[in-house]
Structure formats: structure tokens, C-alpha cells
Design a protein around this motif. Structure first.
Motif, mmCIF file in Angstrom:
data_model
loop_
_atom_site.group_PDB
_atom_site.id
_atom_site.type_symbol
_atom_site.label_atom_id
_atom_site.label_comp_id
_atom_site.label_asym_id
_atom_site.label_seq_id
_atom_site.Cartn_x
_atom_site.Cartn_y
_atom_site.Cartn_z
ATOM 1 N N ARG A 80 0.812 -1.228 0.000
ATOM 2 C CA ARG A 80 0.000 0.000 0.000
ATOM 3 C C ARG A 80 0.838 1.268 0.000
ATOM 4 O O ARG A 80 0.319 2.358 -0.234
ATOM 5 N N GLU A 124 -8.517 -8.400 -5.385
ATOM 6 C CA GLU A 124 -8.679 -7.912 -4.011
ATOM 7 C C GLU A 124 -7.681 -6.815 -3.652
ATOM 8 O O GLU A 124 -8.085 -5.775 -3.114
ATOM 9 N N ARG A 131 -8.622 -2.802 -2.723
ATOM 10 C CA ARG A 131 -8.240 -2.232 -1.425
ATOM 11 C C ARG A 131 -7.082 -1.247 -1.530
ATOM 12 O O ARG A 131 -6.564 -0.801 -0.496
ATOM 13 N N ARG A 132 -6.654 -0.872 -2.748
ATOM 14 C CA ARG A 132 -5.578 0.117 -2.895
ATOM 15 C C ARG A 132 -5.985 1.435 -2.241
ATOM 16 O O ARG A 132 -7.140 1.849 -2.330
ATOM 17 N N VAL A 134 -16.881 -4.335 -0.915
ATOM 18 C CA VAL A 134 -15.712 -3.573 -0.474
ATOM 19 C C VAL A 134 -15.509 -2.351 -1.362
ATOM 20 O O VAL A 134 -15.244 -1.248 -0.882
ATOM 21 N N ARG A 190 -15.937 2.163 -0.496
ATOM 22 C CA ARG A 190 -14.797 3.097 -0.517
ATOM 23 C C ARG A 190 -15.294 4.539 -0.442
ATOM 24 O O ARG A 190 -16.148 4.947 -1.230
#
Length: 412
Positions: A193, A217, A221-222, A244, A248
Motif C-alpha cells: 500500500r 482484491e 483495497r488500494r 468492499v 470506498r
């Protein structure tokens, strides 16, 4: 340990022992004596050099760690006095064939803010990841240019993964990793990340994640996800990742509204509902819907695992055959052989994770738990690529692996 040997150990470890005795002990037949001598903080340079060339790897490891700690924290005058000898001895140890020696030095120098730069670069290029990884991950002396040059030298995949996991790498390093087309290294990059990745690169990787599902995934989730990449992912990811993505806070408002509205609507199930697809459905009958699933971009690891969890063995067999791009007869033959290696090779060709390959072995290969091949400590495949390709050749199909990502599409 005899009384005489114990006495020599104490002499070797004592800073007060005279230099002549220390030189004698450097040739002592007991490795225990020489190891205690190597730990003495008051060794003369001549004795240090003798132990750096010791026949025992443990003695050389101790000296390697000591020499690596000599450079930082010294005054200018002291540094000038010891640096030449220390670097010379340390360079000799780095070139030592013993893995343990090189790994010891790498651990000792990995956090040095200054020191022998040539040695840092040498360790980073070491063919063993046990040696290269600590330096690649942590050395403040490695620049972005050093890392790009390392990547360009075509190192092993494990080295590329170490570079991809390094904290705060810049976009130039990230681009170099992507250009290698190494799937595992790109996965590690996306999971990092703190890595800077250009928007165009993320857009291209999002498009390619339809085939490389393990990228989905970490992409979702970046910390920063471009609008185009988010839109691409919204069209291909499965429901749990869609939730997910929709959650965001930085998502484009229009896309967010669309996703929130679609979450309450089940996606079309190309296989129909699970209740009307009992496990008795044959793999041959399941082939057409499996092909339609692939054409729709919905044939991923999760779909295969869902079928196996519901004991829909026929559909799962068809889906794995289509995903691996092998004839159904080949997959059925591999299942009948009850060969763990053959099943793992087919899972690898299908681009599945090794975790999924464990389920495939147990459910489709009908292997007992003691015969199932397990993932490596890092989650990777336990068989070398050469063995996987051989297994595929044995089954009568090409030995190529999963389709590699082509960076040529990045400019689209």
C-alpha cells in the motif's frame, strides 16, 4: 569440553588476553575456541583477518557480523583507520560460498545508513533470497535507480517479489516490476500500500485482473484507485469484493450509487441456482455453461471453489478444464490417476492459488489429507515450474503455465 579447552575458550573471549596468545588461538583445532575468539571485542586486525578465512562457517559468520557493524557510528579518524581492512574482509566474506555467512552479513548491514555501498549492491543481487531480501527490503542505501537496474538484470521471481514489497518504492520502480510480467511480483506490488503506482498502470492491471483474479482484491483495497480502474473492477469482481469497492469513501459518486443499487440485485447465475444443479450433473453437461461463464468474465477461482463447497463435482470439473484450457478428458484422466502433482499442475495452469489447489486435490483428485501437497510458507506452489510443466507434458498437454500478463496493453 576438557579443562584445557575451557581455559582456551576463556582466553579467546577475554579482551585482556595478549595479542600473541590471540594469534595462536586463531589456529586452535577446536572450533569452539575459535568461535569464542571471534566474539572477542578486542581482536587485533591480523587475528580478525585469520578468522575471516576460517574453515568453519560458524566462525566466519560471527566475524562477518562483527565486521559489518564496524562502519557506522565511528568518528572520521577511526573510520578511516578500520574501514579499509573491514571492507576488504567483509567483501571476501560476501563472496563466500556458504549461504549462512552471506545471510548473516545481510542481516547485519541491512539498516546501515552509510557503509560499503558495493557490498550492499552485491548482497542485493545475491541469487539466494535469504541473502538479498533483507537488504532489498530495508537498506536505505539502495536508490530507485539501483532497484530498476536490479529488476532489469532479470533476477529470480523471489527477488522481484522482495523489491515489490519494499516500503515506499516510487512509480519508476513499480513500472519496472510490471514490465517483467511476473504475476507473483505484481501481486506483491499491488498488496504494497505504500508503493507509488501510476494511474495508467492501475487501469491496465484492473483490466487484466479479469484473467489474473488474484489481483482483484489488492486492487479493490488500494489506498488510491483511479476512476477508470474502479469502473473496470465494478464490472468483473465477485459480490464480496463489490461490497468492499462500493464502501470506498473515495469512489466516484455516480459509480457509488450504481453499485449500491446493484448490490441488492443478484447477478445472473450462468449456471443457474445451486439448488437446481445437483452434484449428479455430469462434467460433460456442464461444459457449455462453463464456457459461457468464461466468456462473461465470471469464471474465476471463487466460482470453482463455490461449486466444490456445494459438492457440485461435475460442474467444478468442467469449470477447471475450461479455466485451465485443457480438454475435459485430460482433466478427468488426471483425477482418475489420483496424483497430487498432476492436480497441482492443472490448478497452476488454471491460474489458481495454491490454497485453491489444496481443495482441488482433495475434492476432484479424491486424495487423502496425508497425500495432499500443501502451500509453501509464503503461500506459493511447492513444486518448481519445471516439475509443473513436466506433469502437464505427462498428461499430454503443453507445459506452458498460466497466461502471462502482457504490459503492451498498458498504453490502451
Amino acid at each position: 569440553m576438557g579443562a584445557d579447552e575451557a581455559t582456551r575458550v576463556r582466553q579467546g573471549a577475554s579482551p585482556g588476553t595478549c595479542p600473541d596468545i590471540l594469534r595462536t588461538l586463531a589456529s586452535d583445532p577446536s572450533v569452539t575456541v575459535r568461535a569464542s575468539l571471534a566474539m572477542n571485542p578486542a581482536l587485533p586486525p591480523q587475528v580478525t583477518a585469520m578468522l575471516a578465512d576460517d574453515t568453519d562457517v560458524r566462525v566466519r559468520s560471527i566475524i562477518g557480523r562483527k565486521l559489518a557493524s564496524l562502519t557506522p557510528g565511528l568518528s572520521t579518524r577511526d573510520r578511516e583507520r578500520v574501514q579499509q581492512e573491514a571492507v576488504a574482509n567483509l567483501t571476501a566474506l560476501v563472496a563466500d560460498a556458504a549461504l549462512r555467512v552471506r545471510a548473516t552479513i545481510a542481516e547485519a548491514v541491512r539498516d546501515m545508513p552509510d557503509g560499503p555501498r558495493d557490498i550492499i549492491l552485491h548482497l542485493a543481487r545475491d541469487p539466494s533470497v535469504m541473502v538479498s531480501e533483507p537488504v532489498i527490503l530495508f537498506s536505505p542505501m539502495l536508490t530507485a535507480e539501483d532497484l530498476v537496474a536490479l529488476i532489469a538484470s532479470r533476477p529470480p521471481s523471489e527477488t522481484l517479489k522482495a523489491v515489490a514489497r519494499r516500503p515506499r518504492i516510487d512509480a519508476a520502480v513499480s513500472d519496472a516490476i510490471v514490465e517483467t510480467s511476473d504475476i507473483a511480483a505484481i501481486s506483491a506490488l499491488l498488496a504494497n500500500r505504500t508503493a507509488q503506482i501510476r494511474e495508467a498502470t492501475l487501469d491496465a492491471l484492473a483490466a487484466q485482473s479479469e484473467e489474473q483474479t488474484e489481483w482483484q482484491e489488492p486492487l479493490v483495497r488500494r489506498p488510491h484507485l483511479p476512476k477508470r480502474a474502479a469502473r473496470i473492477l465494478s464490472e468483473i469482481v465477485t459480490s464480496h469484493l463489490l461490497e468492499v469497492l462500493a464502501a470506498r469513501p473515495d469512489l466516484d459518486p455516480k459509480l457509488s450509487r450504481e453499485l449500491q443499487a446493484s448490490l441488492g440485485k443478484p447477478r445472473p447465475a450462468l449456471f443457474g441456482s445451486v439448488e437446481v444443479l445437483p452434484s449428479a450433473m455430469t462434467a460433460q453437461a456442464a461444459l457449455p455453461p462453463a464456457l459461457r461463464l468464461r466468456e462473461a468474465g465470471r469464471l474465476d477461482e471463487q466460482a470453482i471453489l463455490d461449486a466444490l463447497r456445494r459438492n457440485a463435482v461435475g460442474p467444478a470439473t468442467a469449470m477447471l478444464a475450461v479455466k485451465a484450457d485443457v480438454p475435459l478428458q485430460v482433466l478427468e484422466r488426471a483425477c482418475s490417476l489420483r496424483s497430487a502433482k498432476a492436480m497441482v499442475a492443472l490448478a497452476w495452469k488454471a491460474g489458481l492459488s495454491m490454497t485453491a489447489a489444496v481443495v482441488v486435490q482433495a475434492m476432484l483428485g479424491q486424495l487423502s489429507p496425508d497425500l495432499v501437497l500443501r502451500p509453501e510458507d509464503d503461500g506459493g506452489y511447492p513444486l518448481p515450474i519445471e516439475e509443473l510443466r513436466w506433469q502437464l507434458s505427462f498428461l499430454g498437454i503443453g507445459g506452458q503455465g498460466p497466461k502471462r500478463w502482457s504490459p503492451g496493453r498498458k498504453a490502451e
